[in-house]
Design an enzyme around this catalytic site. Structure first.
Site, short mmCIF file in Angstrom:
data_model
loop_
_atom_site.label_atom_id
_atom_site.label_comp_id
_atom_site.label_asym_id
_atom_site.label_seq_id
_atom_site.Cartn_x
_atom_site.Cartn_y
_atom_site.Cartn_z
N GLU A 1 -6.80 47.48 53.53
CA GLU A 1 -6.77 48.37 52.51
C GLU A 1 -5.19 48.21 51.62
O GLU A 1 -4.24 48.27 52.23
CB GLU A 1 -6.92 49.80 53.05
N LYS B 1 -10.82 67.33 54.29
CA LYS B 1 -10.91 66.26 55.16
C LYS B 1 -9.50 65.88 55.52
O LYS B 1 -8.56 66.28 54.88
CB LYS B 1 -11.24 64.94 54.33
#
Ligand SMILES: C=C(O[C@@H]1C=C(C(=O)O)C=C[C@H]1O)C(=O)O
Length: 422
Positions: A226, A181
């Site tokens: 976040e 990723k």
């Protein structure tokens, strides 16, 4: 409410659900190359620091260092900075407090600010020697926050096409060379006809995204969903986001989108990588870690995210900055494996991320604090404050589609675009 005490220039803000802290003036400030270096500087400074604080024991009270760090110090012109404000106005659970650093003010002279919620700070301190200090600090604030005028947001189709090419190249590398990723970001420039007032952006973001952490430090303004690490009385919490879809505007459709998100193997796989990277980095510094087995769907006005909250008990010596240093860069903003993803970003992204996607937050004298990831943000140009660069990125995994990823970055730009236009 808190944001109205912001003064242009050196003031800092950290706000969520209308609570948090605003810091005025500069008691001390330093440029650092890493959170670890910042931690060492702060630990030394805070020893024997002369201060007067109300509400000791409440998270955010007492002397604090606010900071923001670059994503990758090896590939940026930007600097990471720590700011220790002279005066901090804080508010939590309906109570307010004031912290003053330095000598010359005794605790009895600090007025009770418990009613700050209803009253202007300056009225509160009218009879106190502090009035001069606060007035001096707020004198730099000549007007109420002003919305930027004649904002033009660049739409560069060639740059968008180039970014999609990079996404396609990242997908090819994922298929062939061990990269699982990688997070690729892009930036968009907005220009106003007058200098952009960061206070207006803070006002708007804190109002429209109350569940996010709205921050303002040294020209970096945003509202992040976040939380890299929060440490409160030794309890560490990390909120990991990965896997995103845009909201549709209809509740019924959003419900369907949310359940599709929670079952999408692409998004779940991407999410797992992000959770694993946080759990692995936290493990040596914590005990009793709890990692939920499956994520929940976090709803924001512009997007839905897959989210996991990991909790653990931090070792005594592992303060918030040490934990942030261990966690950054997580797979949520870098990729997996970290070193391969980091190199791929430096090579493919073609962007100086600056402080976007680095840790942003604060630490107190006990090592407690909150460090979010600087997302959904912009950086006001220090040389030309009429200009701001906005950033957004996406996790690219096997099967990612460049058009969808571009649309996802557009959705992630919405909070800042609306704050500038609104
Ligand atoms: C990189 C960003 O967001 C990150 C990437 C996400 C994703 O790819 O699904 C979700 C949340 C963040 O961890 C950004 O907002 O710029």
């Amino acid at each position: 409410m808190l944001e109205k005490y912001l003064v242009d220039g050196s003031s800092v803000a950290w706000i969520r659900h209308g609570e948090g802290m605003v810091g005025l003036g500069c008691y001390a400030c330093t440029d650092v190359t890493s959170p670890a270096e910042a931690d060492a500087w702060w630990s030394t400074l805070v020893e024997g620091l002369d201060h007067h604080s109300q509400m000791p024991g409440v998270a955010g009270s007492g002397p604090l260092a606010f900071g923001s760090f670059t994503f990758d110090p090896d590939h940026t012109e930007a600097v990471s900075r720590l700011i220790v404000p002279k005066v901090i106005i804080g508010r939590r659970q309906g109570q307010a407090w004031l912290t003053v650093l330095g000598d010359g003010v005794s605790p009895v002279e600090i007025p009770p600010l418990v009613e700050l919620v209803e009253t202007q700070l300056v009225e509160q301190v009218e009879t106190s020697p502090l009035v001069e200090l606060v007035e001096a600090l707020t004198a730099a604030r000549p007007t109420a926050p002003r919305a930027p005028r004649s904002v033009r947001i660049e739409v560069d189709e060639a740059a968008q096409a180039r970014w999609k090419e990079r996404v396609a190249e990242a997908v090819r590398r994922i298929e062939t060379n061990g990269l699982e990723k990688v997070v690729l970001a892009r930036s968009v420039t907005a220009r106003a006809s007058e200098p952009i007032d960061a206070r207006h952006l803070v006002d708007t973001l804190a109002r429209d995204y109350p569940s996010c952490w709205t921050y303002c430090i040294d020209g970096l303004v945003g509202a992040s969903p976040e939380m890299l690490i929060r440490r409160e009385r030794g309890l560490a919490t990390s909120r990991i986001l990965a896997g995103t879809i845009r909201r549709s505007g209809s509740d019924e459709t959003d419900l369907k989108l949310a359940s599709a998100l929670a079952r999408s193997s692409k998004n779940l796989g991407e999410h797992e990588l992000a959770v694993a990277s946080v759990a692995e980095s936290l493990a040596p510094l914590c005990s009793g870690m709890n990692v939920p087995e499956s994520p929940y769907v976090l709803e924001l006005p512009n997007v839905l995210h897959l989210a996991t909250d990991v909790t653990a008990v931090a070792h005594k010596k592992a303060g918030a900055l040490r934990l942030a240093a261990a966690l950054h860069p997580s797979a949520a903003v870098c990729g997996t494996p970290t070193s391969v993803a980091r190199a791929a970003i430096a090579e493919l992204e073609g962007l100086d991320r600056g402080r976007y996607s680095g840790p942003v937050g604060w630490i107190d004298a006990r090592g407690d604090g909150e460090w979010a990831i600087a997302l959904r943000c912009g950086i006001i140009d220090a040389d030309d404050p009429r200009q701001i660069r906005l950033f957004a990125g996406c996790g690219i995994v096997e099967g990612s589609d460049p058009d969808e990823e571009l649309a996802e970055t557009q959705a992630k730009l919405v909070p800042m675009v609306n704050a500038l236009l609104g």
